[in-house]
Design a protein around this motif. Sequence first.
Motif, PDB file in Angstrom:
ATOM      1  N   THR A  94      34.752  80.801  53.534  1.00  0.00           N
ATOM      2  CA  THR A  94      33.956  80.588  52.307  1.00  0.00           C
ATOM      3  C   THR A  94      34.848  80.260  51.105  1.00  0.00           C
ATOM      4  OG1 THR A  94      33.851  82.950  51.721  1.00  0.00           O
ATOM      5  CG2 THR A  94      32.108  82.077  53.167  1.00  0.00           C
ATOM      6  N   GLU A  95      35.797  79.370  51.326  1.00  0.00           N
ATOM      7  CA  GLU A  95      36.675  78.884  50.253  1.00  0.00           C
ATOM      8  C   GLU A  95      35.983  77.705  49.571  1.00  0.00           C
ATOM      9  OE1 GLU A  95      39.625  79.572  48.995  1.00  0.00           O
ATOM     10  OE2 GLU A  95      40.456  81.109  50.314  1.00  0.00           O
ATOM     11  N   GLU A  96      35.316  77.962  48.470  1.00  0.00           N
ATOM     12  CA  GLU A  96      34.441  76.975  47.843  1.00  0.00           C
ATOM     13  C   GLU A  96      35.144  75.658  47.524  1.00  0.00           C
ATOM     14  OE1 GLU A  96      30.692  75.696  46.297  1.00  0.00           O
ATOM     15  OE2 GLU A  96      31.175  77.533  47.380  1.00  0.00           O
ATOM     16  N   HIS A  97      36.209  75.729  46.747  1.00  0.00           N
ATOM     17  CA  HIS A  97      36.847  74.494  46.295  1.00  0.00           C
ATOM     18  C   HIS A  97      37.557  73.782  47.446  1.00  0.00           C
ATOM     19  CE1 HIS A  97      35.728  75.470  42.261  1.00  0.00           C
ATOM     20  NE2 HIS A  97      36.433  76.595  42.260  1.00  0.00           N
ATOM     21  N   SER A 148      23.119  76.587  53.331  1.00  0.00           N
ATOM     22  CA  SER A 148      23.237  75.259  52.717  1.00  0.00           C
ATOM     23  C   SER A 148      24.453  74.514  53.263  1.00  0.00           C
ATOM     24  CB  SER A 148      23.323  75.379  51.196  1.00  0.00           C
ATOM     25  OG  SER A 148      24.573  75.914  50.772  1.00  0.00           O
ATOM     26  N   TRP A 170      36.687  73.893  50.553  1.00  0.00           N
ATOM     27  CA  TRP A 170      35.664  73.279  51.397  1.00  0.00           C
ATOM     28  C   TRP A 170      35.139  71.987  50.775  1.00  0.00           C
ATOM     29  CZ3 TRP A 170      30.163  72.888  50.560  1.00  0.00           C
ATOM     30  CH2 TRP A 170      29.493  72.297  51.634  1.00  0.00           C
ATOM     31  N   SER A 221      26.706  75.262  48.670  1.00  0.00           N
ATOM     32  CA  SER A 221      27.707  76.214  48.194  1.00  0.00           C
ATOM     33  C   SER A 221      28.041  77.184  49.318  1.00  0.00           C
ATOM     34  CB  SER A 221      27.180  76.998  46.985  1.00  0.00           C
ATOM     35  OG  SER A 221      28.046  78.067  46.662  1.00  0.00           O
ATOM     36  N   THR A 222      29.306  77.557  49.409  1.00  0.00           N
ATOM     37  CA  THR A 222      29.709  78.529  50.428  1.00  0.00           C
ATOM     38  C   THR A 222      29.107  79.897  50.156  1.00  0.00           C
ATOM     39  OG1 THR A 222      31.744  79.028  49.209  1.00  0.00           O
ATOM     40  CG2 THR A 222      31.875  77.337  50.914  1.00  0.00           C
ATOM     41  N   ARG A 223      28.597  80.109  48.946  1.00  0.00           N
ATOM     42  CA  ARG A 223      27.893  81.363  48.660  1.00  0.00           C
ATOM     43  C   ARG A 223      26.521  81.389  49.333  1.00  0.00           C
ATOM     44  NH1 ARG A 223      30.450  79.954  43.937  1.00  0.00           N
ATOM     45  NH2 ARG A 223      28.594  78.873  43.142  1.00  0.00           N
ATOM     46  N   GLU A 224      26.095  80.221  49.814  1.00  0.00           N
ATOM     47  CA  GLU A 224      24.831  80.108  50.546  1.00  0.00           C
ATOM     48  C   GLU A 224      25.125  79.448  51.894  1.00  0.00           C
ATOM     49  OE1 GLU A 224      22.385  77.786  48.009  1.00  0.00           O
ATOM     50  OE2 GLU A 224      22.378  79.255  46.391  1.00  0.00           O
ATOM     51  N   PRO A 225      25.521  80.238  52.894  1.00  0.00           N
ATOM     52  CA  PRO A 225      25.954  79.674  54.181  1.00  0.00           C
ATOM     53  C   PRO A 225      24.946  78.721  54.809  1.00  0.00           C
ATOM     54  CG  PRO A 225      26.443  82.021  54.071  1.00  0.00           C
ATOM     55  CD  PRO A 225      25.623  81.706  52.867  1.00  0.00           C
TER      56      PRO A 225
END
Length: 305
Positions: A178-181, A244, A183, A238-242
């Motif tokens: 879940t590395e947002e940037h 998605s 990813w 967003s990785t905060r919403e798997p």
Amino acid sequence: MTSTAHCMEHLTRHVPGVEAITLCGSHRQGTADGYSDRDIWVFLRDDQPISEHLATTVFLPAGAACEVLFEGRDDTLTDHTVINVLTATEVLNLKILHTRVLTAFSAQDPNLDVQYLEDLENYTTMQVLHDPAGVIRTHQGWLDRHALATISDWLLPALASRYASTYWRSVYQGVLRTEEHAWRHLATRLIELLAQLGFAQAGALPPPGKWLLSPRILSCLPAGDGITGLLDQLHCASTREPDSVVAFYRALAAVEDGLLTNDELFAGMWWRGVFSERIVHLAHHNGRPDLLALSQAAPRPRTVR
């Protein structure tokens, strides 16, 4: 103020050592707009000196207004120099180079380097404006035979391999870590590679990077509108919403299925095995039932007929 036609006449009639002149860039590609300059490449005989002083005093007609584009290099002995000529109707971006630059490029083995691909696309598609001895035609003929005609041998497999490795890395960063940037960076690169694959599979070189994801460029590809749709979906995920993130990979799979038709080369989209095999194993190993649920919703490798 001078005109483009006056500059061209001066180059062909009054500048020593001019072997060829070509039109490059957006005017040659058909993508020019009101902000585009006109890219003219002037190929000089290898023994003809090139410098900014010569470019602004000898290579231009008297009274031509110009600006020198500093490129961070020693200007005493160069293979090329670039100046902007300010004409009455447009900016003329004049690149003056030795023919040996094109000869050395033509001697390279085709490769996946971004700069190589952009140079190859430019050299093979530049429009000949002046080539009395056939210098450009000879080089373009060589590049056509040894690079363009063999795209399916050297470019397509290399792009597929890079796409697959980027796919796996992006899934690890977006689903497991879940590395947002990180990813988003990898997912964007994935979309770029998918577009390049589409062009290569059609037997064409990918366009330059600044135009690669333009809707008007992608419209010539099957499922080209799907590629631009992927960019929109990526912006919303967003990785905060798997869920998605997995939905992005499902949308990606739909574009792959519509764009990549070489079953032998793409072997059932083998990279999707990161969901159906690798994540399943890691979920069991780490006691992560949530990963199992995500993997079930992810795209599956397809059966190769």
